[in-house]
Design a protein around this motif. Structure first.
Motif, PDB file in Angstrom:
ATOM      1  N   LYS A 168       1.721  12.691   2.947  1.00  0.00           N
ATOM      2  CA  LYS A 168       1.891  14.053   2.415  1.00  0.00           C
ATOM      3  C   LYS A 168       0.698  14.922   2.803  1.00  0.00           C
ATOM      4  CE  LYS A 168       1.712  16.138  -2.066  1.00  0.00           C
ATOM      5  NZ  LYS A 168       1.546  15.840  -3.474  1.00  0.00           N
ATOM      6  N   ASP A 169      -0.492  14.342   2.664  1.00  0.00           N
ATOM      7  CA  ASP A 169      -1.718  15.059   2.988  1.00  0.00           C
ATOM      8  C   ASP A 169      -1.761  15.461   4.461  1.00  0.00           C
ATOM      9  OD1 ASP A 169      -4.177  15.910   1.899  1.00  0.00           O
ATOM     10  OD2 ASP A 169      -5.147  14.442   3.240  1.00  0.00           O
ATOM     11  N   GLN A 170      -1.391  14.530   5.320  1.00  0.00           N
ATOM     12  CA  GLN A 170      -1.441  14.817   6.767  1.00  0.00           C
ATOM     13  C   GLN A 170      -0.438  15.905   7.158  1.00  0.00           C
ATOM     14  OE1 GLN A 170      -1.686  11.417   9.365  1.00  0.00           O
ATOM     15  NE2 GLN A 170      -1.194  12.611  11.184  1.00  0.00           N
ATOM     16  N   LEU A 171       0.759  15.833   6.569  1.00  0.00           N
ATOM     17  CA  LEU A 171       1.775  16.845   6.886  1.00  0.00           C
ATOM     18  C   LEU A 171       1.265  18.228   6.479  1.00  0.00           C
ATOM     19  CD1 LEU A 171       5.149  15.173   5.730  1.00  0.00           C
ATOM     20  CD2 LEU A 171       4.113  15.132   7.963  1.00  0.00           C
ATOM     21  N   ILE A 172       0.730  18.305   5.275  1.00  0.00           N
ATOM     22  CA  ILE A 172       0.277  19.612   4.771  1.00  0.00           C
ATOM     23  C   ILE A 172      -0.907  20.124   5.588  1.00  0.00           C
ATOM     24  CG2 ILE A 172      -0.804  20.766   2.778  1.00  0.00           C
ATOM     25  CD1 ILE A 172       0.897  18.913   0.986  1.00  0.00           C
ATOM     26  N   ARG A 173      -1.845  19.233   5.870  1.00  0.00           N
ATOM     27  CA  ARG A 173      -3.053  19.644   6.610  1.00  0.00           C
ATOM     28  C   ARG A 173      -2.687  20.196   7.988  1.00  0.00           C
ATOM     29  NH1 ARG A 173      -6.258  15.359   8.077  1.00  0.00           N
ATOM     30  NH2 ARG A 173      -5.268  14.153   6.436  1.00  0.00           N
ATOM     31  N   SER A 174      -1.806  19.471   8.674  1.00  0.00           N
ATOM     32  CA  SER A 174      -1.446  19.878  10.030  1.00  0.00           C
ATOM     33  C   SER A 174      -0.702  21.221  10.016  1.00  0.00           C
ATOM     34  CB  SER A 174      -0.597  18.795  10.694  1.00  0.00           C
ATOM     35  OG  SER A 174      -0.311  19.152  12.013  1.00  0.00           O
ATOM     36  N   ALA A 175       0.292  21.336   9.153  1.00  0.00           N
ATOM     37  CA  ALA A 175       1.088  22.582   9.132  1.00  0.00           C
ATOM     38  C   ALA A 175       0.258  23.766   8.636  1.00  0.00           C
ATOM     39  CB  ALA A 175       2.320  22.395   8.268  1.00  0.00           C
ATOM     40  N   ARG A 176      -0.738  23.491   7.787  1.00  0.00           N
ATOM     41  CA  ARG A 176      -1.602  24.586   7.324  1.00  0.00           C
ATOM     42  C   ARG A 176      -2.426  25.119   8.508  1.00  0.00           C
ATOM     43  NH1 ARG A 176      -4.444  22.599   2.664  1.00  0.00           N
ATOM     44  NH2 ARG A 176      -2.876  23.547   1.316  1.00  0.00           N
ATOM     45  N   ARG A 177      -2.892  24.213   9.364  1.00  0.00           N
ATOM     46  CA  ARG A 177      -3.704  24.631  10.519  1.00  0.00           C
ATOM     47  C   ARG A 177      -2.850  25.199  11.634  1.00  0.00           C
ATOM     48  NH1 ARG A 177      -6.976  19.844  12.535  1.00  0.00           N
ATOM     49  NH2 ARG A 177      -7.917  21.394  13.887  1.00  0.00           N
ATOM     50  N   CYS A 178      -1.624  24.695  11.737  1.00  0.00           N
ATOM     51  CA  CYS A 178      -0.759  25.181  12.821  1.00  0.00           C
ATOM     52  C   CYS A 178       0.702  25.150  12.391  1.00  0.00           C
ATOM     53  CB  CYS A 178      -0.949  24.332  14.067  1.00  0.00           C
ATOM     54  SG  CYS A 178       0.078  24.887  15.430  1.00  0.00           S
ATOM     55  N   TYR A 184       0.812  -1.225   0.000  1.00  0.00           N
ATOM     56  CA  TYR A 184       0.000   0.000   0.000  1.00  0.00           C
ATOM     57  C   TYR A 184       0.844   1.273   0.000  1.00  0.00           C
ATOM     58  CZ  TYR A 184      -3.490  -3.423   1.344  1.00  0.00           C
ATOM     59  OH  TYR A 184      -4.293  -4.528   1.381  1.00  0.00           O
ATOM     60  N   ILE A 185       2.086   1.131  -0.440  1.00  0.00           N
ATOM     61  CA  ILE A 185       3.012   2.255  -0.324  1.00  0.00           C
ATOM     62  C   ILE A 185       2.489   3.529  -1.016  1.00  0.00           C
ATOM     63  CG2 ILE A 185       4.463   1.501  -2.283  1.00  0.00           C
ATOM     64  CD1 ILE A 185       5.805   3.148   0.875  1.00  0.00           C
ATOM     65  N   GLU A 186       1.823   3.349  -2.173  1.00  0.00           N
ATOM     66  CA  GLU A 186       1.326   4.545  -2.883  1.00  0.00           C
ATOM     67  C   GLU A 186       0.274   5.265  -2.054  1.00  0.00           C
ATOM     68  OE1 GLU A 186       2.754   5.924  -5.460  1.00  0.00           O
ATOM     69  OE2 GLU A 186       4.185   4.262  -5.451  1.00  0.00           O
ATOM     70  N   ASP A 187      -0.590   4.495  -1.374  1.00  0.00           N
ATOM     71  CA  ASP A 187      -1.602   5.112  -0.491  1.00  0.00           C
ATOM     72  C   ASP A 187      -0.929   5.820   0.679  1.00  0.00           C
ATOM     73  OD1 ASP A 187      -3.532   4.039  -2.065  1.00  0.00           O
ATOM     74  OD2 ASP A 187      -3.911   2.293  -0.776  1.00  0.00           O
ATOM     75  N   TYR A 188       0.054   5.126   1.274  1.00  0.00           N
ATOM     76  CA  TYR A 188       0.761   5.721   2.416  1.00  0.00           C
ATOM     77  C   TYR A 188       1.404   7.050   2.018  1.00  0.00           C
ATOM     78  CZ  TYR A 188       0.633   1.002   4.531  1.00  0.00           C
ATOM     79  OH  TYR A 188       0.256  -0.213   5.036  1.00  0.00           O
ATOM     80  N   GLU A 198      10.710   5.216   0.228  1.00  0.00           N
ATOM     81  CA  GLU A 198       9.765   6.054  -0.544  1.00  0.00           C
ATOM     82  C   GLU A 198       9.105   7.089   0.370  1.00  0.00           C
ATOM     83  OE1 GLU A 198       9.953   2.736  -0.708  1.00  0.00           O
ATOM     84  OE2 GLU A 198       9.157   1.946  -2.599  1.00  0.00           O
ATOM     85  N   LEU A 199       8.872   6.688   1.629  1.00  0.00           N
ATOM     86  CA  LEU A 199       8.227   7.616   2.564  1.00  0.00           C
ATOM     87  C   LEU A 199       9.210   8.700   3.024  1.00  0.00           C
ATOM     88  CD1 LEU A 199       6.105   5.061   4.618  1.00  0.00           C
ATOM     89  CD2 LEU A 199       5.318   6.649   2.863  1.00  0.00           C
ATOM     90  N   ILE A 200      10.482   8.293   3.154  1.00  0.00           N
ATOM     91  CA  ILE A 200      11.515   9.290   3.498  1.00  0.00           C
ATOM     92  C   ILE A 200      11.560  10.350   2.386  1.00  0.00           C
ATOM     93  CG2 ILE A 200      13.995   9.636   3.917  1.00  0.00           C
ATOM     94  CD1 ILE A 200      13.403   7.769   6.027  1.00  0.00           C
ATOM     95  N   GLN A 201      11.436   9.887   1.158  1.00  0.00           N
ATOM     96  CA  GLN A 201      11.470  10.831   0.032  1.00  0.00           C
ATOM     97  C   GLN A 201      10.281  11.792   0.068  1.00  0.00           C
ATOM     98  OE1 GLN A 201      14.018  11.435  -1.813  1.00  0.00           O
ATOM     99  NE2 GLN A 201      15.074   9.739  -0.789  1.00  0.00           N
ATOM    100  N   VAL A 202       9.137  11.293   0.573  1.00  0.00           N
ATOM    101  CA  VAL A 202       7.954  12.166   0.707  1.00  0.00           C
ATOM    102  C   VAL A 202       8.232  13.246   1.747  1.00  0.00           C
ATOM    103  CG1 VAL A 202       5.556  12.246   1.528  1.00  0.00           C
ATOM    104  CG2 VAL A 202       6.280  10.411   0.001  1.00  0.00           C
TER     105      VAL A 202
END
Ligand SMILES: Nc1ncnc2c1ncn2[C@@H]1O[C@H](COP(=O)(O)OP(=O)(O)OP(=O)(O)O)[C@@H](O)[C@H]1O
Length: 310
Positions: free
Chosen positions: A113-123, A104-108, A139-143
């Motif tokens: 990426k979505d979670q990082l952006i969402r959190s930093a956008r809010r705070c 499921y690496i593509e989903d992860y 692959e996740l380190i690269q994200v």
């Protein structure tokens, strides 16, 4: 705005960051990690007060199991957000829990990426914690990498005030070897300095199998501080046992040398020749202490309750 903050966790208004309190907490609660305490408090303090930080603060915690990496992280978080680890701006990932299946690496990748952006956008003061970094798929380190870099914005969001903390057991052997050699040379622990470890940790993170191996996160100097967690000797493990006993209301046993020795004897120490350091740090201390108490015929509740049951 402020009324809303009474009912919801707000970023900024509810932050309680105070580096004096953080230092005090480390001083009172963390045993045997003087290198960590100095470097973490100073780096967080300077990042927090720097209005013009150019990148997120990136800390990489290294050390053997049970030496306090998660505990220290929790203390940082508790000194930053009123709701501590429950804050929506504290993002805690455990490689084997959150990203267990390579299929499921593509989903992860998308979710992360979505979670990082969402959190930093809010705070802007969001904290991102990655436990078991050595098991994180490359692959996740690269994200993650672009978010750590010197960019004013990543996908339209400013990450420069965020904090990233990576936790791993990588380099623990090297840390133990340095600490052991230091001890064998008759030097005291407080004489160990960060400079004795940083290069070794950087090299082991870069060269050893898994996690940050060969990543440009290291070669591009995106990790600000490699923090060694030293192996814990009997002196510090005893302090952990005493904390646990006092929490259990057993102040009597905390002063009982024979009892303390029995708990220490039930734990593993290394190296075989001198048995200086605990193989599991303070991690199994609570279970071993409770076991020794129960062997004495006491319940974990009060002695009176036990007698009443009889
Ligand atoms: N240096 C320390 N000072 C005081 N207590 C400690 C220390 N290290 C560990 N402990 C105690 O042991 C427990 C387990 O430690 P912790 O989870 O922080 O270890 P860790 O280094 O994250 O281990 P792992 O690598 O296995 O995840 C903590 O909750 C704390 O109670």
């Amino acid at each position: 705005m402020f009324l809303k903050c009474l009912f919801y966790t707000c970023c900024g208004e509810t932050d309680i960051f105070n580096y004096h309190a953080l230092y005090k907490d480390f001083d009172n609660k963390i045993f045997g990690q003087h290198l960590m305490a100095e470097s973490v408090v100073h780096s967080i303090k300077s990042h927090w007060h720097n209005e013009h930080s150019q990148k997120p603060l990136v800390l990489s915690f290294h050390g053997g199991t049970g030496t306090g990496k998660n505990y220290v992280t929790e203390i940082i978080v508790n000194n930053t957000y009123r709701s501590g680890m429950h804050s929506p701006f504290v993002n805690y990932f455990v490689a084997t829990n959150n990203f267990p299946n390579k299929k499921y690496i593509e989903d992860y990748k998308l979710e992360l990426k979505d979670q990082l952006i969402r959190s930093a956008r809010r705070c802007q003061r969001s904290i991102f914690i990655f436990d078991e970094t050595d098991k994180l798929q490359s692959e996740l380190i690269q994200v993650i990498k672009p978010f750590l870099d010197y960019y004013p914005a990543v996908f339209g969001v400013d990450f420069r005030k965020t904090i990233f903390i990576f936790l791993s057991n990588k380099g623990s052997k090297e840390i133990a070897n340095i600490a052991l050699e230091h001890h064998e040379n008759g030097k005291i622990r407080s004489q160990l300095e960060l400079k004795h470890f940083e290069r070794t940790l950087m090299l082991s993170a870069f060269n050893e199998e898994g996690g940050l191996r060969n990543t440009d996160m290291i070669s591009n100097q995106l990790i600000d501080h490699f923090i060694p967690f030293l192996p814990l000797s009997k002196f510090y493990v005893s302090q952990c046992i005493q904390v646990h006993l006092r929490k259990r209301g057993r102040h009597d046993l905390a002063k009982d040398g024979e009892f303390m020795q029995r708990v220490l004897d039930s734990l593993e120490f290394f190296p075989e020749s001198s048995k200086i350091f605990s193989s599991s740090g303070c991690k199994r201390v609570n279970a071993k202490t409770d076991l020794e108490i129960s062997k004495m015929g006491f319940s974990l509740n009060s002695k009176k309750e036990f007698n009443d049951e009889l």
